[in-house]
Scaffold this motif. Structure first.
Motif, PDB file in Angstrom:
ATOM      1  N   GLY A 116       0.827  -1.207   0.000  1.00 26.58           N
ATOM      2  CA  GLY A 116       0.000   0.000   0.000  1.00 26.58           C
ATOM      3  C   GLY A 116       0.857   1.251   0.000  1.00 26.58           C
ATOM      4  O   GLY A 116       2.086   1.185   0.009  1.00 26.58           O
ATOM      5  N   LEU A 117       0.176   2.382  -0.039  1.00 25.13           N
ATOM      6  CA  LEU A 117       0.854   3.671  -0.127  1.00 25.13           C
ATOM      7  C   LEU A 117       0.139   4.673   0.771  1.00 25.13           C
ATOM      8  O   LEU A 117      -1.077   4.827   0.696  1.00 25.13           O
ATOM      9  CB  LEU A 117       0.822   4.139  -1.583  1.00 25.13           C
ATOM     10  CG  LEU A 117       1.751   5.258  -2.008  1.00 25.13           C
ATOM     11  CD1 LEU A 117       3.208   4.929  -1.724  1.00 25.13           C
ATOM     12  CD2 LEU A 117       1.571   5.536  -3.490  1.00 25.13           C
ATOM     13  N   VAL A 118       0.894   5.356   1.615  1.00 23.04           N
ATOM     14  CA  VAL A 118       0.333   6.311   2.569  1.00 23.04           C
ATOM     15  C   VAL A 118       0.182   7.681   1.910  1.00 23.04           C
ATOM     16  O   VAL A 118       1.111   8.166   1.271  1.00 23.04           O
ATOM     17  CB  VAL A 118       1.235   6.435   3.820  1.00 23.04           C
ATOM     18  CG1 VAL A 118       0.708   7.497   4.776  1.00 23.04           C
ATOM     19  CG2 VAL A 118       1.357   5.094   4.516  1.00 23.04           C
ATOM     20  N   ILE A 119      -1.003   8.290   2.071  1.00 27.17           N
ATOM     21  CA  ILE A 119      -1.205   9.688   1.673  1.00 27.17           C
ATOM     22  C   ILE A 119      -0.859  10.537   2.885  1.00 27.17           C
ATOM     23  O   ILE A 119      -1.349  10.292   3.975  1.00 27.17           O
ATOM     24  CB  ILE A 119      -2.660   9.973   1.249  1.00 27.17           C
ATOM     25  CG1 ILE A 119      -3.079   9.087   0.080  1.00 27.17           C
ATOM     26  CG2 ILE A 119      -2.820  11.449   0.876  1.00 27.17           C
ATOM     27  CD1 ILE A 119      -4.552   9.240  -0.285  1.00 27.17           C
ATOM     28  N   ARG A 120      -0.017  11.558   2.675  1.00 27.12           N
ATOM     29  CA  ARG A 120       0.397  12.439   3.767  1.00 27.12           C
ATOM     30  C   ARG A 120      -0.024  13.881   3.499  1.00 27.12           C
ATOM     31  O   ARG A 120      -0.259  14.267   2.367  1.00 27.12           O
ATOM     32  CB  ARG A 120       1.904  12.349   3.967  1.00 27.12           C
ATOM     33  CG  ARG A 120       2.323  10.934   4.391  1.00 27.12           C
ATOM     34  CD  ARG A 120       3.693  10.911   4.987  1.00 27.12           C
ATOM     35  NE  ARG A 120       4.046   9.589   5.444  1.00 27.12           N
ATOM     36  CZ  ARG A 120       3.886   9.147   6.687  1.00 27.12           C
ATOM     37  NH1 ARG A 120       3.379   9.922   7.606  1.00 27.12           N
ATOM     38  NH2 ARG A 120       4.252   7.921   7.025  1.00 27.12           N
ATOM     39  N   SER A 121      -0.089  14.671   4.559  1.00 26.54           N
ATOM     40  CA  SER A 121      -0.537  16.065   4.459  1.00 26.54           C
ATOM     41  C   SER A 121       0.493  16.970   3.797  1.00 26.54           C
ATOM     42  O   SER A 121       0.149  18.031   3.281  1.00 26.54           O
ATOM     43  CB  SER A 121      -0.865  16.607   5.848  1.00 26.54           C
ATOM     44  OG  SER A 121       0.285  16.558   6.676  1.00 26.54           O
ATOM     45  N   LYS A 122       1.749  16.557   3.829  1.00 25.26           N
ATOM     46  CA  LYS A 122       2.834  17.304   3.184  1.00 25.26           C
ATOM     47  C   LYS A 122       3.886  16.296   2.762  1.00 25.26           C
ATOM     48  O   LYS A 122       3.909  15.161   3.250  1.00 25.26           O
ATOM     49  CB  LYS A 122       3.414  18.371   4.105  1.00 25.26           C
ATOM     50  CG  LYS A 122       4.042  17.852   5.373  1.00 25.26           C
ATOM     51  CD  LYS A 122       4.544  18.982   6.250  1.00 25.26           C
ATOM     52  CE  LYS A 122       5.212  18.442   7.506  1.00 25.26           C
ATOM     53  NZ  LYS A 122       5.754  19.522   8.318  1.00 25.26           N
ATOM     54  N   PRO A 123       4.762  16.671   1.812  1.00 24.52           N
ATOM     55  CA  PRO A 123       5.773  15.719   1.366  1.00 24.52           C
ATOM     56  C   PRO A 123       6.723  15.345   2.493  1.00 24.52           C
ATOM     57  O   PRO A 123       7.166  16.200   3.248  1.00 24.52           O
ATOM     58  CB  PRO A 123       6.513  16.458   0.256  1.00 24.52           C
ATOM     59  CG  PRO A 123       5.953  17.819   0.162  1.00 24.52           C
ATOM     60  CD  PRO A 123       4.846  17.952   1.137  1.00 24.52           C
TER      61      PRO A 123
END
Length: 119
Positions: free
Chosen positions: A39-46
């Motif tokens: 899977g791949l995590v979506i983050r609020s900032k890079p």
């Protein structure tokens, strides 16, 4: 502090910001899919210090954010950011299924793309 030194510092700061949040040189297809078995995590900032917003399963379609390409509505100039801790890693901004940033690519001796274009 002299004006010359302040101007130099401002230039260096602006250059660093532009290198961090720069558009890719070439347009990419808006539609990509997750290419990561875990899977791949979506983050609020890079970067890994960004708040975790969601986790995408392998194969999930995402929409890249960025400046639209005038002659092809299916492509964008995406916002790509180098990782501050790992210069081999890049983050890319997405607008769907949830807006945020995901790990895009890791270079080095065995490069790996975490997103691949939809077919």
């Amino acid at each position: 502090m002299s004006l010359s030194l302040l101007l130099r510092a401002a230039f260096v700061f602006a250059f660093c910001i532009s290198a961090t949040l720069a558009s890719a040189d070439e347009p990419l297809t808006r539609c990509h899919k997750v290419n990561a078995p875990v899977g791949l995590v979506i983050r609020s900032k890079p970067g890994t210090d960004g708040k975790r917003l969601a986790v995408l399963e392998e194969g999930t379609k995402v929409t890249l954010a960025g400046k639209a390409v005038a002659d092809d509505k299916n492509k964008v100039l995406p916002v790509v950011s180098k990782d501050t801790q790992d210069p081999e890693a890049s983050w890319i901004q997405i607008s769907a299924p949830k807006a945020g940033y995901v790990l895009y690519r890791v270079g080095g001796s065995s490069p790996y793309d975490y997103l691949v274009p939809c077919k």
